[in-house]
Design a protein around this motif. Structure first.
Motif, mmCIF file in Angstrom:
data_model
loop_
_atom_site.group_PDB
_atom_site.id
_atom_site.type_symbol
_atom_site.label_atom_id
_atom_site.label_comp_id
_atom_site.label_asym_id
_atom_site.label_seq_id
_atom_site.Cartn_x
_atom_site.Cartn_y
_atom_site.Cartn_z
ATOM 1 N N TYR A 88 35.068 1.568 12.621
ATOM 2 C CA TYR A 88 33.874 0.736 12.645
ATOM 3 C C TYR A 88 33.421 0.388 11.230
ATOM 4 O O TYR A 88 33.090 -0.770 10.943
ATOM 5 C CB TYR A 88 32.763 1.447 13.416
ATOM 6 C CG TYR A 88 31.557 0.589 13.700
ATOM 7 C CD1 TYR A 88 30.273 1.091 13.529
ATOM 8 C CD2 TYR A 88 31.693 -0.712 14.142
ATOM 9 C CE1 TYR A 88 29.164 0.317 13.808
ATOM 10 C CE2 TYR A 88 30.584 -1.498 14.409
ATOM 11 C CZ TYR A 88 29.322 -0.978 14.238
ATOM 12 O OH TYR A 88 28.233 -1.751 14.508
ATOM 13 N N ILE A 89 33.444 1.391 10.356
ATOM 14 C CA ILE A 89 33.064 1.138 8.960
ATOM 15 C C ILE A 89 33.993 0.098 8.354
ATOM 16 O O ILE A 89 33.563 -0.842 7.686
ATOM 17 C CB ILE A 89 33.084 2.434 8.124
ATOM 18 C CG1 ILE A 89 31.976 3.376 8.577
ATOM 19 C CG2 ILE A 89 32.898 2.125 6.646
ATOM 20 C CD1 ILE A 89 31.936 4.702 7.823
ATOM 21 N N LYS A 90 35.290 0.247 8.622
ATOM 22 C CA LYS A 90 36.244 -0.717 8.065
ATOM 23 C C LYS A 90 35.974 -2.117 8.600
ATOM 24 O O LYS A 90 36.034 -3.095 7.847
ATOM 25 C CB LYS A 90 37.680 -0.293 8.397
ATOM 26 C CG LYS A 90 38.199 0.805 7.474
ATOM 27 C CD LYS A 90 39.694 0.992 7.590
ATOM 28 C CE LYS A 90 39.996 2.093 8.554
ATOM 29 N NZ LYS A 90 41.405 2.486 8.562
ATOM 30 N N LEU A 117 33.120 -3.320 9.667
ATOM 31 C CA LEU A 117 31.883 -3.819 9.072
ATOM 32 C C LEU A 117 32.129 -4.308 7.651
ATOM 33 O O LEU A 117 31.610 -5.346 7.239
ATOM 34 C CB LEU A 117 30.797 -2.731 9.068
ATOM 35 C CG LEU A 117 30.131 -2.440 10.410
ATOM 36 C CD1 LEU A 117 29.257 -1.206 10.314
ATOM 37 C CD2 LEU A 117 29.292 -3.623 10.870
ATOM 38 N N HIS A 118 32.943 -3.564 6.902
ATOM 39 C CA HIS A 118 33.303 -4.002 5.550
ATOM 40 C C HIS A 118 33.957 -5.378 5.591
ATOM 41 O O HIS A 118 33.632 -6.274 4.811
ATOM 42 C CB HIS A 118 34.271 -3.012 4.886
ATOM 43 C CG HIS A 118 33.596 -1.762 4.397
ATOM 44 N ND1 HIS A 118 34.285 -0.633 4.044
ATOM 45 C CD2 HIS A 118 32.295 -1.465 4.201
ATOM 46 C CE1 HIS A 118 33.430 0.302 3.649
ATOM 47 N NE2 HIS A 118 32.219 -0.177 3.736
ATOM 48 N N GLU A 162 33.731 -7.630 7.933
ATOM 49 C CA GLU A 162 32.773 -8.637 8.366
ATOM 50 C C GLU A 162 31.904 -9.089 7.201
ATOM 51 O O GLU A 162 31.694 -10.289 7.000
ATOM 52 C CB GLU A 162 31.902 -8.067 9.486
ATOM 53 C CG GLU A 162 31.004 -9.107 10.113
ATOM 54 C CD GLU A 162 30.201 -8.545 11.275
ATOM 55 O OE1 GLU A 162 30.452 -7.383 11.669
ATOM 56 O OE2 GLU A 162 29.330 -9.269 11.774
ATOM 57 N N VAL A 163 31.408 -8.127 6.429
ATOM 58 C CA VAL A 163 30.565 -8.471 5.284
ATOM 59 C C VAL A 163 31.370 -9.266 4.259
ATOM 60 O O VAL A 163 30.857 -10.223 3.665
ATOM 61 C CB VAL A 163 29.944 -7.207 4.643
ATOM 62 C CG1 VAL A 163 29.195 -7.563 3.371
ATOM 63 C CG2 VAL A 163 29.004 -6.540 5.618
ATOM 64 N N ASP A 164 32.629 -8.913 4.063
ATOM 65 C CA ASP A 164 33.486 -9.674 3.152
ATOM 66 C C ASP A 164 33.610 -11.120 3.617
ATOM 67 O O ASP A 164 33.410 -12.060 2.841
ATOM 68 C CB ASP A 164 34.898 -9.063 3.101
ATOM 69 C CG ASP A 164 34.998 -7.939 2.083
ATOM 70 O OD1 ASP A 164 35.903 -7.099 2.209
ATOM 71 O OD2 ASP A 164 34.155 -7.900 1.169
ATOM 72 N N LEU A 172 31.700 -12.825 5.651
ATOM 73 C CA LEU A 172 30.419 -13.519 5.582
ATOM 74 C C LEU A 172 30.064 -13.864 4.143
ATOM 75 O O LEU A 172 29.494 -14.930 3.887
ATOM 76 C CB LEU A 172 29.315 -12.671 6.218
ATOM 77 C CG LEU A 172 29.394 -12.595 7.734
ATOM 78 C CD1 LEU A 172 28.482 -11.497 8.250
ATOM 79 C CD2 LEU A 172 29.017 -13.922 8.367
#
Lengths: 88, 196
Positions: free
Chosen positions: A50-52, A54-55, A57-59, A61
């Motif tokens: 999940y952390i990966k 999210l990382h 996704e933020v990248d 975005l």
């Protein structure tokens, strides 16, 4: 789940279980699971994944955002509306 | 833990501010540079909204401060003293990492040789139950190791503190993703609106 020695002294099983269930509830598609050793491993694996994600996704975005910002006119009325909504 | 709504609001404000300060509207900025600046702004906004109390927040900013090319932008966003603090943390972390690496290498030389001797003795008669238990424990340890790499500043955390730090970090990470999505949508919409 090993209860390691920490600066807080001994940690109760309830504290550990509470922490695990909080973590569980954060993950997408969280279901009630038993607290066996196997599901602890699974929980940790899902947390890492999940952390990966999210990382990533933020990248993605941040990429989109930077592209948008390069084409925007920042003095337009539209831009000011965006800013005021984002601030509220 | 902290108040999620206050955190989200603080994050959005700081992000807006950082993006403005970063001068991203300048047409002369390269693609890569702009993307890195947006990512940095987002990370710093998230970390400073969380506050210096969280180890991951300090470590995240220090990570960006460790790169020389980020100095100018970080100074603009965080101010001089904020940057100095982050740079000092970055230098400290780098020094500690080096010492830790040397210690780890020396220790593994010692342990490996003694472990080989012990393993050849232990191979004699392991009980089936304890074998299964120790392999599950090894899996948990492996996952914890991965977690330590994923959560900023968590390299030296263990067990309970590692998990509480992870929990805190994931909550804020989710907000970072949501805020970035919101920002992107809004700007996309306003861009479309102007074209109409």
């Amino acid at each position: 789940m090993s209860s390691r020695r920490s600066s807080r002294g001994s940690i109760s099983d309830e504290e550990i279980n509470e922490l695990i269930s909080k973590l569980q509830s954060l993950l997408p598609n969280s279901r009630r699971r038993g607290s066996s050793q196997a599901s602890t491993t699974k929980l940790l694996k899902e947390t890492c994944n999940y952390i990966k994600s999210l990382h990533r996704e933020v990248d993605d975005l941040s990429d989109r955002l930077s592209d948008l910002m390069s084409t925007m006119d920042h003095n337009s009325p539209g831009a000011e509306i965006v800013r005021s909504i984002l601030r509220s | 833990m902290h108040d999620p709504r206050r955190f989200k609001r603080a994050f959005m404000e700081r992000l807006l501010l950082s993006l403005q300060v970063a001068g991203l509207t300048s047409k002369s900025m390269g693609l890569r540079e702009r993307r890195d600046a947006v990512r940095l702004s987002s990370d710093v906004a998230m970390a400073s909204s969380r506050g210096r109390g969280a180890p991951w927040a300090r470590a995240l900013v220090a990570r960006h401060a460790a790169e020389r090319r980020n100095e100018a932008l970080l100074r603009r966003i965080m101010g001089g003293s904020g940057y100095e603090r982050a740079a000092a943390a970055a230098a400290g972390a780098a020094g500690r990492k080096e010492v830790r690496c040397r210690k780890i290498v020396r220790r593994s030389h010692r342990v490996c040789s003694s472990r080989r001797k012990r393993r050849s003795l232990a191979m004699a008669a392991p009980a089936a139950a304890s074998g299964a238990m120790s392999s599950a424990r090894r899996m948990v340890k492996g996952r914890l190791r991965l977690l330590r790499r994923l959560v900023p500043g968590a390299e030296s955390l263990h067990g309970f503190s590692l998990l509480t730090e992870t929990l805190d970090y994931v909550v804020c990470l989710k907000t970072q993703a949501a805020a970035a999505r919101l920002q992107t949508c809004m700007r996309c919409v306003s861009g479309v609106h102007e074209k109409l």
